[in-house]
Scaffold this motif. Sequence first.
Motif: not given
Length: 134
Positions: A15-17, A22-24, A28-30, A80-81
């Motif tokens: 998921v992280l790579c 990463l966009a999701l 989710l954090q925002a 990037q992750a």
Amino acid sequence: AHRVLHLHLVLDTSVLCNPQGLALLKKLQAGFAPGTPSSKLGGDGTRLVVSAVVPKKVLMELDGLKNATERGQVWRYARQAFVVLLEGFRAKDGFLALQSRTDFEAANKWAGEVNPSTDSSVIHCATYMTHLFR
């Protein structure tokens, strides 16, 4: 009193790579980090609160991949992750956490494994967290 639904994510290297993963994660954090006022789910006032844990083995795997230039583009995605994770940790909004060494050892002991693979470690982390949050 309004209901609060908690969603706990355990993140995997795949998921992280992945740019879409990463966009999701950022979305989710925002929208759903514990302190976010916009995390309403409907007219009844129910709130969704999302938090994510990065298992210790996943962080170790990302660390190894970030310099693996012989493996195509994966090193760029791993770097990037790290940028996204660092931004997430710096936000200090309760969304992102790193699995502690104590929790890593407890999860593996609970699962009956001493040195699990990364995939097994992610499953142990998720299972152990499910056990803790019941």
